[in-house]
Design a protein around this motif. Structure first.
Motif: not given
Ligand code: DOR
Length: 444
Positions: A36-56
């Motif tokens: 989605l790198s072409a999409e515009k956003a107010a803030r971008v978090i580069d999460a390379k190397g991080l895991h994203l889980l649903p909140g507990m």
């Protein structure tokens, strides 16, 4: 234009681990795609190397408000929760006054609005005389009905058989039970007093809050649920023996589910000499064999949900002798890190952690639009660094009570950021100002 774009995260969701970008708009997940790198956003978090889980989603916490706020309150304990990757909690009724009617429930929702950093719902507590309140409960007004079938903090024991029959026969929503047989425990306490006087060693706690007391009460709860067709959830299982009461496999379609709590998956009786009252809780932490069998049951599906039973008490209260030191320990800040340590040790997969700590509690309680990383769902998310480490020291604790049974432990992972309804509630050790959770709604 999106509010936030998380790029190149490794998603852990619905039995899969895969890399994707996640776009968030108006509190919800707008898009999940490989690029989605072409999409515009107010803030971008580069999460390379991080895991994203649903909140507990923690279905069992004691935040002590109203009435016990010297131990903790909704603001302080929910801060610790989001620092630990918990985005939603369900809170227990043993406060003062007890949450045993509609007015007390609504008072808690009012207190939480604009002060709770995570999303919230509250249990209606059962008592020996509020059956009408239970029968007439609006299913949106509480997450579940909490029944203390064993006495613990707060004097909420429900022990009249005809009342228990009535609750199990007519509860309009899920019944969650604390199962320990109080007469058996009282007999064990009397015997311990006889032997040791007031100075009972904390190592006796699992013998006093015994395996037999757990079995007697859990098997009674399961029997009542089978008789009446009740949707029963048995909280905090602590013995290998009780696991026989529950079916293995997927949770979907089960009428009776079971839960394990993070401290019962972590500590064992070998920790009493070192930690004493700090790990005194009800039901008690028992043998290593119980812990290891419960961990196995998480994998087999006899345990459907993992929660905390976060139950803070002050350090002063915990310095008292055996009978006077209250039961319970603060846990929400380190629940997910402890599960991730199980992952690092090869004991649990990341997919299982997401399932037991997020997907299943959302399903069991019919929580609307939360518990998964799905387009259209609320963006309740936690970014974790599995290569990061986090040392538990006093300075890092958000609990009002200011102590943790994990002090000195170096967790193998770090909570990098927690998002609640699409907003960054916690990032790199800092809470965000003015970000608060919402009251849960239910698909029921
Ligand atoms: O250890 C416990 N502490 N078990 C409970 O059931 C209650 C809790 C508390 O509220 O302190």
């Amino acid at each position: 234009m999106h509010d936030l774009l998380i790029t190149q995260a490794t998603l852990v969701n619905e039995g899969r681990v895969h890399q994707a970008d996640v776009a968030i708009k108006d509190q919800r997940i707008a898009k999940i795609a490989s690029d989605l790198s072409a999409e515009k956003a107010a803030r971008v978090i580069d999460a390379k190397g991080l895991h994203l889980l649903p909140g507990m989603i923690d279905d069992q916490v004691h935040f002590r408000e109203p009435g016990l706020t010297h131990k903790g309150d909704i603001a302080t304990e929910s801060a610790a929760a989001v620092a630990g990757g918990i985005t939603t909690y369900m809170e227990m009724p043993n406060v003062n006054p007890l949450t045993i009617n509609r007015q007390a429930l609504e008072d808690k929702y009012t207190r939480a609005a604009g002060r709770s950093r995570a999303n919230f719902a509250f249990y209606l507590g059962a008592s020996n005389d509020n059956l009408d309140e239970i029968k007439n409960l609006d299913p949106q007004a509480a997450c579940g009905i909490k029944v203390f079938m064993g006495a613990s903090t707060g004097n909420m024991l429900v022990d009249k058989p005809e009342i228990l029959e009535g609750i199990f026969a007519s509860a309009p929503i899920l019944v969650a039970t604390h199962c320990e047989d109080t007469p058996m425990i009282q007999a064990n306490e009397d015997a311990a007093r006889e032997k040791y006087g007031e100075e009972v060693p904390f190592t006796e706690h699992p013998a006093i809050r015994s395996e037999e007391a757990c079995w007697k009460s859990s098997s009674y709860a399961v029997e009542l649920a089978k008789k009446h067709g009740t949707r029963l959830h048995v909280l905090h299982i602590t013995t290998a023996r009780e696991l026989e009461l529950f079916e293995p496999g997927e949770m979907r379609g089960k009428q009776i589910t079971a839960e394990a709590c993070v401290h019962h998956l972590w500590f064992s009786e070998e920790d009493y000499p070192r930690l004493g009252a700090q790990i005194k809780c009800n039901p008690a932490i028992k043998r290593k064999k119980d812990r290891d069998t419960i961990l196995q049951a998480v994998k087999e599906g006899r345990i459907d949900i993992i929660a905390t039973d976060h139950a803070p008490h002050t350090w002063e209260e915990k310095q008292r002798s055996y009978f006077k030191a209250p039961a319970g320990l603060p846990l929400v800040q380190h629940a997910l890190p402890s599960l991730l340590d199980h992952y690092h040790a090869g004991r649990l997969s990341l997919e299982t952690i997401a399932q037991k700590a997020s997907h299943n509690p959302a399903e069991a309680y019919q929580v609307k639009d939360r518990g998964y990383i799905r387009e259209g769902y609320f963006a309740d998310l936690v970014l974790v660094d599995l290569q990061g480490e986090s040392l538990v020291d006093k300075a890092s604790l958000f609990y009002k009570c200011g102590w943790s049974p994990f002090e000195g432990h170096l967790f193998q992972s770090r909570i990098s950021a927690t998002l609640v309804n699409g907003q960054i509630a916690y990032e790199n050790g800092q809470l965000s100002d003015g970000i608060f959770g919402q009251r849960l709604t239910f698909d029921r």
